[in-house]
Design an enzyme around this catalytic site. Structure first.
Site, PDB file in Angstrom:
ATOM      1  N   LYS A 141       0.972  -1.238   0.005  1.00 43.33           N
ATOM      2  CA  LYS A 141       0.026  -0.044   0.087  1.00 43.33           C
ATOM      3  C   LYS A 141       0.817   1.273  -0.122  1.00 43.33           C
ATOM      4  O   LYS A 141       0.623   2.124  -0.681  1.00 43.33           O
ATOM      5  CB  LYS A 141      -1.021   0.035   1.100  1.00 43.33           C
ATOM      6  CG  LYS A 141      -1.801   1.119   1.242  1.00 43.33           C
ATOM      7  CD  LYS A 141      -2.756   1.203   2.295  1.00 43.33           C
ATOM      8  CE  LYS A 141      -3.715   2.215   2.483  1.00 43.33           C
ATOM      9  NZ  LYS A 141      -4.657   2.213   3.537  1.00 43.33           N
ATOM     10  N   HIS A 283      -7.603 -29.110 -35.482  1.00 41.69           N
ATOM     11  CA  HIS A 283      -8.747 -28.429 -35.312  1.00 41.69           C
ATOM     12  C   HIS A 283      -9.671 -28.747 -34.293  1.00 41.69           C
ATOM     13  O   HIS A 283     -10.817 -28.961 -34.247  1.00 41.69           O
ATOM     14  CB  HIS A 283      -9.805 -27.895 -36.676  1.00 41.69           C
ATOM     15  CG  HIS A 283      -8.772 -27.374 -37.799  1.00 41.69           C
ATOM     16  ND1 HIS A 283      -9.596 -27.117 -38.790  1.00 41.69           N
ATOM     17  CD2 HIS A 283      -7.710 -26.551 -37.700  1.00 41.69           C
ATOM     18  CE1 HIS A 283      -8.410 -26.482 -39.547  1.00 41.69           C
ATOM     19  NE2 HIS A 283      -7.365 -26.155 -38.642  1.00 41.69           N
TER      20      HIS A 283
END
Length: 524
Positions: A141, A283
């Site tokens: 922080k 595919h």
């Protein structure tokens, strides 16, 4: 406040002690830092002959309650959170004997490893870190003034930056380190919440789910060049040790979005087999599946199923790939986008080194099929489900035969193979097999009869005397008739249609054995 304050006081408390002694020594010897530390970390640093200040000398309060309480103190968090350019903050710190802490070096209790080890509930609870995340969050922080280091791999880079900046870190580095902390603590809390949810709410899906994800790479593009894409690795995943996400890429171009999808499909498919097996995918569709006593033969026969589609596809093996397999691929002049296997021999790697674009991925082992949770995105949300596996193949005594003709022992053996292979074909799936190799497959069709026609057309004469599998029941007899008229002698399917009797009658008319498994394996 200086934009880049020099590092003078460092607090260290690490579970992973890799490199921490050398890091502490450099901070003390090169920059004159005071090192404050806790418990085991302090002991390791002190035994290396490095001056260290115990945390209780700072807090003037003993570590207590088996280490549960040691850093949760205003002299720690005040030293992390005070704004250096706020006169009131600094005066309050001075009034209460709080000295500033310029760097925090912390990594967390190995909670996830503890859970994965099978530890009991109480041990897992004790490995929930409280002080560590608190210090990390306080330091992160206040990244404007405090550097927070959570990853041992960052130590050397931090030292190099301090050497280049008179003992200071740069704002950009502190900013990046803080972001890494908040991502890490979020994933850590998510892992705890997920585990505790299973303990307190049962083994179903949790009411809330937090997925910790770390970006492994940006991809050149997604399915198409105009789509941006990236690949993320799940931070918490039981099968991580042998998964695609954790695989080692030995060579080749970076994996593409479509590569990852195809390889995942192939790797999921090949893990169904106990004997050496090869799966070729193009595919997202298996165009060749074979199980054989010899891996080279498994590859050759998988390739024979559909050589045209195999070109430019991906391959998966459930055994180590040696030079003999690579030679077989070369003999077929098969272009391969990617191969995934537990490992590759040195000979195989050397042989493929000439084909620099081919991607070789080693997982280090083979996880059993299933047993995990898989996720798929929809707009605005995620679907999750248990991953699929043909677990019922372990108990074929529970399968039923509703037809007059019983399958022979040889046919039943083939049906088991076909049933496992069919699971990996897109629904509506039909797969024809003989000699433990696919010879025809049809899937991804809006109706089952068209899938049967595609599978039969691909199999050609090989359909005669072969067996077939259907991933779900036949809604009408027409799809079954296509298979029977092509010469298929036995069929395996889940059963359960309101027209089962019609399909059974069709099988009896044509002398085909039919097996019901009671399990469906859709792959949408």
């Amino acid at each position: 406040m200086a934009e880049n304050p020099s590092i003078k006081r460092v607090l260290m408390s690490v579970t992973d002690k890799t490199g921490v002694v050398d890091f502490a020594r450099a901070l003390v010897d090169e920059f004159g830092c005071e090192v404050i530390s806790t418990g085991g970390t302090a002991k390791v640093i002190s035994e290396a002959g490095i001056p260290v200040t115990p945390i209780d000398a700072v807090t003037e309060f003993p570590e207590m309650m088996d280490g549960r309480v040691k850093t949760l103190h205003p002299r720690v968090h005040g030293g992390l959170l005070a704004k250096r350019d706020n006169a009131a903050h600094m005066q309050q710190a001075a009034d209460h004997g709080i000295q500033m802490i310029d760097m925090v070096v912390v990594n967390l209790y190995a909670f996830e490893k503890t859970v994965a080890s099978g530890a009991d509930f109480g041990t897992c609870i004790e490995n929930i870190d409280i002080g560590g995340p608190s210090m990390l969050r306080s330091a992160a922080k206040n990244f404007a003034s405090v550097a927070v280091v959570i990853n041992p791999a960052a130590y050397e880079g931090i030292l190099e930056e301090m050497r280049a900046n008179g003992g200071a870190t740069t704002y950009g580095t502190r900013e990046a380190l803080a972001l890494e902390v908040f991502r890490t603590t979020a994933a850590y809390d998510g892992a705890i919440a997920a585990w505790l949810g299973t303990q307190l709410e049962g083994q179903g899906f949790a009411a809330k789910e937090a997925l910790g994800l770390t970006k492994k790479q940006d991809l050149r593009y997604g399915e198409n060049p105009h789509q941006k894409a990236a690949f993320y690795v799940r931070d918490s995943y039981k099968g991580a040790e042998h998964s695609l996400a954790r695989a080692t890429q030995h060579q080749g171009k970076e994996m593409s979005y479509n590569n990852y999808l195809d390889v995942d499909a192939a790797w999921a498919a090949v893990r169904e087999y106990e004997q050496p097996a090869c799966v070729i995918v193009k595919h997202l569709t298996p165009c060749g599946v074979c199980e054989d006593s010899n891996l080279v033969d498994a590859y050759k026969r998988a390739h024979e199923c559909d050589p045209v589609s195999a070109y430019g596809g991906v391959m998966a093996f459930n055994r180590a790939v040696g030079g003999d397999v690579v030679q077989a691929v070369f003999d077929n002049k098969q272009f391969v986008e990617c191969i995934i296997a537990p490992e590759f021999s040195q000979e195989a790697l050397e042989m493929y080194s000439a084909k620099k674009n081919a991607r070789l991925l080693a997982t280090g082992g083979v996880n059993p099929a299933g047993g995990e949770v898989e996720y798929r995105s929809v707009e605005g949300g995620l679907l999750c489900q248990e991953s699929d596996a043909v677990a019922e193949a372990a108990d074929i005594a529970a399968w039923t035969v509703p037809t007059k003709r019983q399958p022979t022992a040889e046919e039943m053996d083939e049906l088991i193979f076909a049933w496992k292979a069919c699971k990996s074909v897109k629904s509506n799936a039909i797969l024809i097999a003989r000699d433990h190799a696919s010879v025809g497959a049809g899937g991804g069709q809006p109706n089952r009869v068209n899938s049967a026609r595609i599978a039969v057309e691909q199999a050609g004469e090989k359909a005669k005397g072969a067996v077939a599998a259907s991933d779900a029941f036949f809604p009408f007899r027409d799809g079954f008739d296509v298979l029977a008229q092509a010469g298929v002698t036995a069929v395996v399917q889940p059963g359960g249609s309101i027209r089962d009797e019609e399909v059974i009658a069709a099988a009896d008319e044509q002398g085909v054995a039919m097996v019901f498994t009671g399990h469906r394996h859709f792959r949408h």
